[in-house]
Design a protein around this motif. Structure first.
Motif, PDB file in Angstrom:
ATOM      1  N   SER A 135      18.446   8.690  16.018  1.00 51.90           N
ATOM      2  CA  SER A 135      18.633   7.469  15.213  1.00 51.90           C
ATOM      3  C   SER A 135      17.329   6.809  14.839  1.00 51.90           C
ATOM      4  CB  SER A 135      19.521   6.482  15.981  1.00 51.90           C
ATOM      5  OG  SER A 135      20.813   7.032  16.174  1.00 51.90           O
ATOM      6  N   ARG A 136      16.224   7.419  15.219  1.00 57.01           N
ATOM      7  CA  ARG A 136      14.894   6.950  14.818  1.00 57.01           C
ATOM      8  C   ARG A 136      13.934   8.119  14.958  1.00 57.01           C
ATOM      9  NH1 ARG A 136      11.922   6.070  19.580  1.00 57.01           N
ATOM     10  NH2 ARG A 136      13.237   5.992  21.459  1.00 57.01           N
ATOM     11  N   TYR A 137      12.811   8.041  14.260  1.00 60.84           N
ATOM     12  CA  TYR A 137      11.795   9.065  14.388  1.00 60.84           C
ATOM     13  C   TYR A 137      11.135   8.975  15.764  1.00 60.84           C
ATOM     14  CZ  TYR A 137      12.030   9.668   9.277  1.00 60.84           C
ATOM     15  OH  TYR A 137      12.435   9.919   7.993  1.00 60.84           O
ATOM     16  N   GLY A 138      10.657  10.111  16.250  1.00 61.19           N
ATOM     17  CA  GLY A 138       9.961  10.113  17.526  1.00 61.19           C
ATOM     18  C   GLY A 138       9.893  11.493  18.130  1.00 61.19           C
ATOM     19  N   GLY A 139       9.539  11.546  19.410  1.00 61.24           N
ATOM     20  CA  GLY A 139       9.415  12.796  20.136  1.00 61.24           C
ATOM     21  C   GLY A 139      10.764  13.359  20.534  1.00 61.24           C
ATOM     22  N   PRO A 140      10.767  14.435  21.323  1.00 62.31           N
ATOM     23  CA  PRO A 140      12.027  15.060  21.724  1.00 62.31           C
ATOM     24  C   PRO A 140      12.965  14.113  22.457  1.00 62.31           C
ATOM     25  CG  PRO A 140      10.169  16.484  22.256  1.00 62.31           C
ATOM     26  CD  PRO A 140       9.589  15.178  21.829  1.00 62.31           C
ATOM     27  N   ALA A 143      19.205  28.054  14.716  1.00 64.10           N
ATOM     28  CA  ALA A 143      17.826  28.329  15.096  1.00 64.10           C
ATOM     29  C   ALA A 143      16.966  27.083  15.004  1.00 64.10           C
ATOM     30  CB  ALA A 143      17.239  29.429  14.214  1.00 64.10           C
ATOM     31  N   VAL A 144      15.928  27.063  15.824  1.00 62.78           N
ATOM     32  CA  VAL A 144      14.928  25.994  15.799  1.00 62.78           C
ATOM     33  C   VAL A 144      13.745  26.467  14.971  1.00 62.78           C
ATOM     34  CG1 VAL A 144      13.459  24.494  17.193  1.00 62.78           C
ATOM     35  CG2 VAL A 144      15.649  25.296  18.111  1.00 62.78           C
ATOM     36  N   ASN A 145      13.282  25.606  14.083  1.00 63.48           N
ATOM     37  CA  ASN A 145      12.112  25.895  13.266  1.00 63.48           C
ATOM     38  C   ASN A 145      11.111  24.755  13.397  1.00 63.48           C
ATOM     39  OD1 ASN A 145      12.922  28.396  11.562  1.00 63.48           O
ATOM     40  ND2 ASN A 145      14.702  27.045  11.396  1.00 63.48           N
ATOM     41  N   PRO A 146       9.813  25.020  13.200  1.00 61.80           N
ATOM     42  CA  PRO A 146       8.833  23.930  13.290  1.00 61.80           C
ATOM     43  C   PRO A 146       9.162  22.741  12.395  1.00 61.80           C
ATOM     44  CG  PRO A 146       7.704  26.036  13.290  1.00 61.80           C
ATOM     45  CD  PRO A 146       9.154  26.339  13.040  1.00 61.80           C
ATOM     46  N   VAL A 147       9.783  22.999  11.238  1.00 58.85           N
ATOM     47  CA  VAL A 147      10.123  21.896  10.343  1.00 58.85           C
ATOM     48  C   VAL A 147      11.114  20.938  10.999  1.00 58.85           C
ATOM     49  CG1 VAL A 147      12.069  23.020   9.180  1.00 58.85           C
ATOM     50  CG2 VAL A 147      10.664  21.363   7.934  1.00 58.85           C
ATOM     51  N   ASP A 148      11.913  21.405  11.962  1.00 59.56           N
ATOM     52  CA  ASP A 148      12.880  20.535  12.609  1.00 59.56           C
ATOM     53  C   ASP A 148      12.194  19.401  13.370  1.00 59.56           C
ATOM     54  OD1 ASP A 148      15.101  22.042  11.736  1.00 59.56           O
ATOM     55  OD2 ASP A 148      14.879  23.433  13.407  1.00 59.56           O
ATOM     56  N   TRP A 149      11.179  19.752  14.185  1.00 63.60           N
ATOM     57  CA  TRP A 149      10.521  18.679  14.926  1.00 63.60           C
ATOM     58  C   TRP A 149       9.570  17.885  14.034  1.00 63.60           C
ATOM     59  CZ3 TRP A 149       5.254  19.025  15.207  1.00 63.60           C
ATOM     60  CH2 TRP A 149       4.653  20.300  15.192  1.00 63.60           C
ATOM     61  N   LYS A 150       9.082  18.498  12.951  1.00 57.39           N
ATOM     62  CA  LYS A 150       8.272  17.727  12.005  1.00 57.39           C
ATOM     63  C   LYS A 150       9.125  16.683  11.287  1.00 57.39           C
ATOM     64  CE  LYS A 150       4.907  21.438  11.377  1.00 57.39           C
ATOM     65  NZ  LYS A 150       4.342  22.468  10.465  1.00 57.39           N
ATOM     66  N   CYS A 151      10.350  17.043  10.934  1.00 56.27           N
ATOM     67  CA  CYS A 151      11.280  16.057  10.371  1.00 56.27           C
ATOM     68  C   CYS A 151      11.579  14.972  11.390  1.00 56.27           C
ATOM     69  CB  CYS A 151      12.580  16.737   9.943  1.00 56.27           C
ATOM     70  SG  CYS A 151      12.469  17.752   8.454  1.00 56.27           S
ATOM     71  N   ARG A 152      11.836  15.366  12.630  1.00 57.89           N
ATOM     72  CA  ARG A 152      12.157  14.405  13.698  1.00 57.89           C
ATOM     73  C   ARG A 152      11.023  13.422  13.926  1.00 57.89           C
ATOM     74  NH1 ARG A 152      11.219  17.256  18.380  1.00 57.89           N
ATOM     75  NH2 ARG A 152       9.346  15.948  18.487  1.00 57.89           N
ATOM     76  N   GLU A 153       9.791  13.889  13.774  1.00 58.47           N
ATOM     77  CA  GLU A 153       8.621  13.016  13.943  1.00 58.47           C
ATOM     78  C   GLU A 153       8.377  12.126  12.731  1.00 58.47           C
ATOM     79  OE1 GLU A 153       6.566  12.676  16.499  1.00 58.47           O
ATOM     80  OE2 GLU A 153       6.835  14.429  17.796  1.00 58.47           O
ATOM     81  N   GLY A 154       9.049  12.413  11.604  1.00 55.48           N
ATOM     82  CA  GLY A 154       8.879  11.606  10.409  1.00 55.48           C
ATOM     83  C   GLY A 154       7.838  12.117   9.445  1.00 55.48           C
ATOM     84  N   TYR A 155       7.336  13.326   9.666  1.00 54.91           N
ATOM     85  CA  TYR A 155       6.273  13.855   8.815  1.00 54.91           C
ATOM     86  C   TYR A 155       6.739  14.150   7.395  1.00 54.91           C
ATOM     87  CZ  TYR A 155       3.628  14.509  13.157  1.00 54.91           C
ATOM     88  OH  TYR A 155       2.984  14.306  14.348  1.00 54.91           O
ATOM     89  N   LEU A 156       8.042  14.334   7.198  1.00 57.29           N
ATOM     90  CA  LEU A 156       8.552  14.634   5.858  1.00 57.29           C
ATOM     91  C   LEU A 156       9.231  13.421   5.215  1.00 57.29           C
ATOM     92  CD1 LEU A 156       8.118  17.544   7.051  1.00 57.29           C
ATOM     93  CD2 LEU A 156       9.950  18.274   5.543  1.00 57.29           C
ATOM     94  N   ASP A 157       8.973  12.242   5.761  1.00 53.17           N
ATOM     95  CA  ASP A 157       9.639  11.039   5.261  1.00 53.17           C
ATOM     96  C   ASP A 157       9.294  10.750   3.802  1.00 53.17           C
ATOM     97  OD1 ASP A 157      11.266   8.582   6.006  1.00 53.17           O
ATOM     98  OD2 ASP A 157       9.444   7.647   5.216  1.00 53.17           O
ATOM     99  N   ALA A 158       8.116  11.194   3.345  1.00 56.67           N
ATOM    100  CA  ALA A 158       7.708  10.927   1.962  1.00 56.67           C
ATOM    101  C   ALA A 158       8.537  11.715   0.949  1.00 56.67           C
ATOM    102  CB  ALA A 158       6.219  11.261   1.778  1.00 56.67           C
TER     103      ALA A 158
END
Length: 316
Positions: free
Chosen positions: A7-12, A38-53
């Motif tokens: 429900s918010r960006y952040g770590g695991p 499957a888990v992909n690097p983009v999954d945790w990058k999205c979770r961290e907010g890196y693709l918010d733009a």
């Protein structure tokens, strides 16, 4: 239904296992009972907010873009699939919310293809995103041809391991960077391993003294610069990691869902030309641990999460 969401960006630690609303099935969607994702690097990058733009997040977000499972309900405008069909998908939309780390996912029909019969659900879940990335870069961006010499970085990883196999199928000579302990794995894929680190350029030149016909960069930074300097005069360069590739005259690539390409990958898998190595499988409730392992960046092949349908009834 049970799912992993945040429900918010952040770590695991922001990932929560629990109930979310059941998905609605639109006219052009297919309700899939998820067997593995499957888990992909983009999954945790999205979770961290890196693709918010570029991707709006509609919280709570269920992560995950890769899936394998069984069709439960086709949308009213979907004649391509029937109840009981086994499918794979790269279920990406233009926003983050309805991912695949759940018991069910309503997948746009444009993201799906039939599951290769010879792959397990766990293996098949690792094919869509990584396989499409490898296929679209090698075939469409770099236009790799028989007899060419191609360098793939991170050749033991999810994308790299599939790229080596696809390149071998195309008739190319595939050189792949990998850690020493992964060299036998890369050889088993049909590639020629070369060690990372200082002296990489000299080692590659020793294998390809006339230069490389193409380089598939998955790392960026100094590795990209080194790669550009290893090309033959008419060599081609593509990167999925660093837009700076454009300054070297190369192509910056971002994978897209394509059912025709996904069907081709499934065909290659059924021919035995492409296989998926699953490093580790986690139950859905341990998806945070799967994210942590992915973030370490030393994955051999793919990491997946699985559903336990012996104990969960779900909505079907």
């Amino acid at each position: 239904m049970k799912a992993i969401s945040y429900s918010r960006y952040g770590g695991p630690e922001v990932l929560e296992y629990g109930e979310v609303r059941d998905p609605k099935v639109g006219p052009d969607q297919v309700l899939v009972k998820v067997r593995a994702a499957a888990v992909n690097p983009v999954d945790w990058k999205c979770r961290e907010g890196y693709l918010d733009a570029v991707l709006d997040a509609v919280f709570p977000v269920v992560p995950g873009w890769d899936v394998s499972g069984v069709v439960v309900q086709p949308g009213v405008a979907v004649p391509e699939f029937a109840v009981g069909d086994e499918v794979i998908g790269y279920v990406r939309e233009d926003f983050l919310s309805r991912g695949t780390f759940a018991e069910y996912v309503a997948a746009p029909v444009r993201t799906l293809a039939r599951k290769p019969r010879n792959l397990s659900f766990e293996e098949a879940a690792g094919l869509p995103l990584a396989g499409l990335t490898a296929y679209q870069v090698l075939v469409k961006a770099l236009e790799v041809k028989r007899g060419e010499t191609v360098l793939v970085h991170a050749a033991a990883g999810g994308v790299g391991s599939l790229a080596v196999q696809i390149g071998v199928h195309l008739g190319a000579r595939m050189i792949g960077t990998a850690s020493e302990h992964n060299h036998d794995f890369v050889r088993g894929l049909g590639g020629e391993p070369v060690a990372y680190g200082e002296g990489l350029a000299e080692r590659v030149r020793g294998l390809a003294p006339e230069g490389l016909d193409a380089v598939f960069d998955t790392v960026g930074g100094d590795t990209l610069k080194t790669s550009a300097n290893l090309l033959a005069p008419e060599g081609r360069l593509a990167s999925i990691a660093d837009a700076e590739v454009l300054s070297y005259g190369g192509r910056y690539c971002f994978v897209r869902p394509d059912p025709a390409d996904l069907r081709k990958l499934a065909e290659l898998a059924e021919l035995g030309a492409v296989s998926v190595h699953v490093q580790e499988a986690f139950p859905l409730e341990r998806a945070a641990d799967a994210h942590r392992l992915s973030e370490e960046g030393r994955t051999r092949g793919k990491i997946v999460v699985t559903m336990d349908w012996e104990t969960e009834e779900g909505i079907a």
